[in-house]
Design an enzyme around this catalytic site. Structure first.
Site, PDB file in Angstrom:
ATOM      1  N   LYS A   1       0.809  -1.200   0.000  1.00 51.38           N
ATOM      2  CA  LYS A   1       0.000   0.000   0.000  1.00 51.38           C
ATOM      3  C   LYS A   1       0.848   1.257   0.000  1.00 51.38           C
ATOM      4  O   LYS A   1       0.401   2.333  -0.366  1.00 51.38           O
ATOM      5  CB  LYS A   1      -0.893   0.015   1.262  1.00 51.38           C
ATOM      6  CG  LYS A   1      -1.815  -1.147   1.389  1.00 51.38           C
ATOM      7  CD  LYS A   1      -2.574  -1.014   2.751  1.00 51.38           C
ATOM      8  CE  LYS A   1      -3.268  -2.302   3.081  1.00 51.38           C
ATOM      9  NZ  LYS A   1      -3.840  -2.260   4.457  1.00 51.38           N
ATOM     10  N   GLY A   2       2.069   1.133   0.489  1.00 54.21           N
ATOM     11  CA  GLY A   2       2.899   2.296   0.814  1.00 54.21           C
ATOM     12  C   GLY A   2       3.099   3.324  -0.284  1.00 54.21           C
ATOM     13  O   GLY A   2       3.287   4.507  -0.014  1.00 54.21           O
TER      14      GLY A   2
ATOM     15  N   ASP B   1       7.527   2.829  -2.402  1.00 53.26           N
ATOM     16  CA  ASP B   1       7.699   3.756  -1.286  1.00 53.26           C
ATOM     17  C   ASP B   1       9.131   3.679  -0.768  1.00 53.26           C
ATOM     18  O   ASP B   1       9.832   4.673  -0.670  1.00 53.26           O
ATOM     19  CB  ASP B   1       6.676   3.446  -0.174  1.00 53.26           C
ATOM     20  CG  ASP B   1       6.638   1.968   0.215  1.00 53.26           C
ATOM     21  OD1 ASP B   1       7.322   1.143  -0.427  1.00 53.26           O
ATOM     22  OD2 ASP B   1       5.921   1.633   1.169  1.00 53.26           O
TER      23      ASP B   1
ATOM     24  N   ASP C   1      14.001  -1.628   1.133  1.00 50.40           N
ATOM     25  CA  ASP C   1      14.636  -1.934   2.414  1.00 50.40           C
ATOM     26  C   ASP C   1      15.516  -3.170   2.215  1.00 50.40           C
ATOM     27  O   ASP C   1      16.629  -3.058   1.712  1.00 50.40           O
ATOM     28  CB  ASP C   1      13.498  -2.141   3.431  1.00 50.40           C
ATOM     29  CG  ASP C   1      13.966  -2.364   4.850  1.00 50.40           C
ATOM     30  OD1 ASP C   1      14.928  -1.729   5.286  1.00 50.40           O
ATOM     31  OD2 ASP C   1      13.345  -3.184   5.554  1.00 50.40           O
TER      32      ASP C   1
ATOM     33  N   LYS D   1      16.859   2.429   1.693  1.00 50.42           N
ATOM     34  CA  LYS D   1      17.569   2.119   2.934  1.00 50.42           C
ATOM     35  C   LYS D   1      18.626   1.061   2.615  1.00 50.42           C
ATOM     36  O   LYS D   1      18.453  -0.130   2.912  1.00 50.42           O
ATOM     37  CB  LYS D   1      16.561   1.593   3.961  1.00 50.42           C
ATOM     38  CG  LYS D   1      16.930   1.897   5.397  1.00 50.42           C
ATOM     39  CD  LYS D   1      16.086   1.118   6.365  1.00 50.42           C
ATOM     40  CE  LYS D   1      14.704   1.647   6.562  1.00 50.42           C
ATOM     41  NZ  LYS D   1      13.929   0.835   7.543  1.00 50.42           N
TER      42      LYS D   1
ATOM     43  N   PHE E   1      13.517   2.759  11.383  1.00 49.49           N
ATOM     44  CA  PHE E   1      12.186   2.474  10.863  1.00 49.49           C
ATOM     45  C   PHE E   1      11.437   3.790  10.666  1.00 49.49           C
ATOM     46  O   PHE E   1      11.218   4.542  11.617  1.00 49.49           O
ATOM     47  CB  PHE E   1      11.415   1.550  11.807  1.00 49.49           C
ATOM     48  CG  PHE E   1      10.222   0.940  11.136  1.00 49.49           C
ATOM     49  CD1 PHE E   1      10.350  -0.173  10.328  1.00 49.49           C
ATOM     50  CD2 PHE E   1       8.970   1.501  11.308  1.00 49.49           C
ATOM     51  CE1 PHE E   1       9.245  -0.731   9.690  1.00 49.49           C
ATOM     52  CE2 PHE E   1       7.855   0.953  10.680  1.00 49.49           C
ATOM     53  CZ  PHE E   1       8.002  -0.162   9.867  1.00 49.49           C
ATOM     54  N   VAL E   2      11.087   4.080   9.418  1.00 51.64           N
ATOM     55  CA  VAL E   2      10.469   5.373   9.112  1.00 51.64           C
ATOM     56  C   VAL E   2       8.964   5.209   8.866  1.00 51.64           C
ATOM     57  O   VAL E   2       8.506   4.170   8.399  1.00 51.64           O
ATOM     58  CB  VAL E   2      11.156   6.028   7.882  1.00 51.64           C
ATOM     59  CG1 VAL E   2      12.549   6.519   8.255  1.00 51.64           C
ATOM     60  CG2 VAL E   2      11.231   5.081   6.698  1.00 51.64           C
TER      61      VAL E   2
ATOM     62  N   ASP F   1       3.815   2.886   6.928  1.00 52.49           N
ATOM     63  CA  ASP F   1       3.077   2.603   8.165  1.00 52.49           C
ATOM     64  C   ASP F   1       3.894   1.824   9.177  1.00 52.49           C
ATOM     65  O   ASP F   1       4.919   1.207   8.850  1.00 52.49           O
ATOM     66  CB  ASP F   1       1.843   1.761   7.831  1.00 52.49           C
ATOM     67  CG  ASP F   1       2.222   0.316   7.481  1.00 52.49           C
ATOM     68  OD1 ASP F   1       3.059   0.141   6.581  1.00 52.49           O
ATOM     69  OD2 ASP F   1       1.707  -0.614   8.125  1.00 52.49           O
TER      70      ASP F   1
ATOM     71  N   ARG G   1       0.320   6.368   8.089  1.00 56.90           N
ATOM     72  CA  ARG G   1       0.505   6.574   6.645  1.00 56.90           C
ATOM     73  C   ARG G   1       0.176   8.005   6.223  1.00 56.90           C
ATOM     74  O   ARG G   1       0.685   8.505   5.226  1.00 56.90           O
ATOM     75  CB  ARG G   1      -0.403   5.632   5.841  1.00 56.90           C
ATOM     76  CG  ARG G   1      -0.051   4.165   5.957  1.00 56.90           C
ATOM     77  CD  ARG G   1      -0.833   3.364   4.910  1.00 56.90           C
ATOM     78  NE  ARG G   1      -0.812   1.936   5.169  1.00 56.90           N
ATOM     79  CZ  ARG G   1       0.167   1.107   4.780  1.00 56.90           C
ATOM     80  NH1 ARG G   1       1.189   1.568   4.126  1.00 56.90           N
ATOM     81  NH2 ARG G   1       0.106  -0.181   5.045  1.00 56.90           N
TER      82      ARG G   1
HETATM   83  P1  IMP Z   1      11.663  -4.819   1.504  1.00 55.19           P
HETATM   84  O1  IMP Z   1      12.318  -5.202   2.825  1.00 55.19           O
HETATM   85  O2  IMP Z   1      12.593  -3.999   0.666  1.00 55.19           O
HETATM   86  O3  IMP Z   1      11.127  -6.019   0.819  1.00 55.19           O
HETATM   87  O4  IMP Z   1      10.452  -3.878   1.880  1.00 55.19           O
HETATM   88  C1  IMP Z   1       9.152  -4.368   2.000  1.00 55.19           C
HETATM   89  C2  IMP Z   1       8.196  -3.338   2.433  1.00 55.19           C
HETATM   90  O5  IMP Z   1       8.365  -3.137   3.828  1.00 55.19           O
HETATM   91  C3  IMP Z   1       8.336  -1.935   1.835  1.00 55.19           C
HETATM   92  O6  IMP Z   1       7.747  -1.811   0.589  1.00 55.19           O
HETATM   93  C4  IMP Z   1       7.611  -1.129   2.882  1.00 55.19           C
HETATM   94  O7  IMP Z   1       6.213  -1.166   2.637  1.00 55.19           O
HETATM   95  C5  IMP Z   1       7.962  -1.852   4.153  1.00 55.19           C
HETATM   96  N1  IMP Z   1       9.068  -1.162   4.844  1.00 55.19           N
HETATM   97  C6  IMP Z   1      10.384  -1.364   4.757  1.00 55.19           C
HETATM   98  N2  IMP Z   1      11.086  -0.517   5.538  1.00 55.19           N
HETATM   99  C7  IMP Z   1      10.151   0.259   6.136  1.00 55.19           C
HETATM  100  C8  IMP Z   1      10.222   1.346   7.085  1.00 55.19           C
HETATM  101  O8  IMP Z   1      11.287   1.821   7.532  1.00 55.19           O
HETATM  102  N3  IMP Z   1       9.023   1.870   7.446  1.00 55.19           N
HETATM  103  C9  IMP Z   1       7.820   1.415   6.990  1.00 55.19           C
HETATM  104  N4  IMP Z   1       7.721   0.418   6.123  1.00 55.19           N
HETATM  105  C10 IMP Z   1       8.869  -0.162   5.705  1.00 55.19           C
HETATM  106 MG    MG Z   2       6.034  -1.240  -0.326  1.00 51.36          MG
END
Ligand code: IMP
Ligand code: MG
Length: 178
Positions: free
Chosen positions: A40-41, A101, A104, A132, A153-154, A160, A166
């Protein structure tokens, strides 16, 4: 008690969206790109971006779920809605731009790029508002990047913590207080 601390202000975000839109407009002017937002982000960034872009685009969304609640990423990614269903068949030959969004660990973005890549788009690129890099566990090529953020964690600007925050216009961090 938790206190919100602003990491990136709404003004900085607005300026960055305008810069990214300028760059994307140059690259996609006559290509009628298909922008695919990862829910959703990405919905806040997507809506700001397309209005600043001001060129014809098609938009769609996919929803990916990493099974986990809270702050920890998971490598068990599942597609809840999207490429298999509504977007299927409309990728081949298109200039596809994935809108994220935040990247990570990179696992969800990698999963999505791999899936889309198999559908033979004319081009496939990635635009993420936040990056990140310190948490990356798989390589993800980022073509357009808003901000690099530290290993915290942002929340806010679409992001969210357990579905809260959000709506915040600034990118924030939660600080623990005594
Ligand atoms: P990934 O770890 O790159 O697969 O990220 C997966 C999802 O986790 C991202 O698309 C975000 O929706 C969520 N996410 C990762 N880091 C953060 C954070 O610092 N704050 C909030 N959501 C996060
Ligand atoms: Mg996402």
């Amino acid at each position: 008690m938790n206190k919100l601390k602003v990491l990136i202000t709404r003004e900085e975000i607005e300026r960055k969206v305008a810069e990214l839109a300028d760059e994307l407009r140059r690259d996609y002017q006559d290509k009628y790109p298909l922008l695919i937002g990862a829910l959703k982000g990405s919905f806040v960034f997507m809506s700001d971006l397309i209005r600043k872009l001001d060129i014809p685009v098609e938009i769609d969304f996919v929803r990916l779920s990493s099974y986990s609640a809270g702050k920890e990423p998971s490598d068990k990614i599942k597609q809840v809605h999207g490429v298999k269903t509504s977007i299927r068949g409309r990728i081949k030959g298109r200039h596809v731009l994935v809108i994220e969004d935040i990247v990570d660990s990179g696992l969800t973005t990698r999963f999505l790029l791999d899936r889309l890549g198999r559908r033979k788009p004319a081009s496939l690129k990635l635009c993420t508002m936040f990056d990140k890099p310190s948490r990356r566990v798989t390589e993800v090529p980022i073509d357009y990047r808003g901000f690099t953020v530290p290993d915290v964690f942002v929340i806010g600007y679409g992001l969210d913590l357990d579905e809260k925050f959000r709506h915040l216009p600034d990118l924030c961090v939660l600080e623990d207080q005594e």
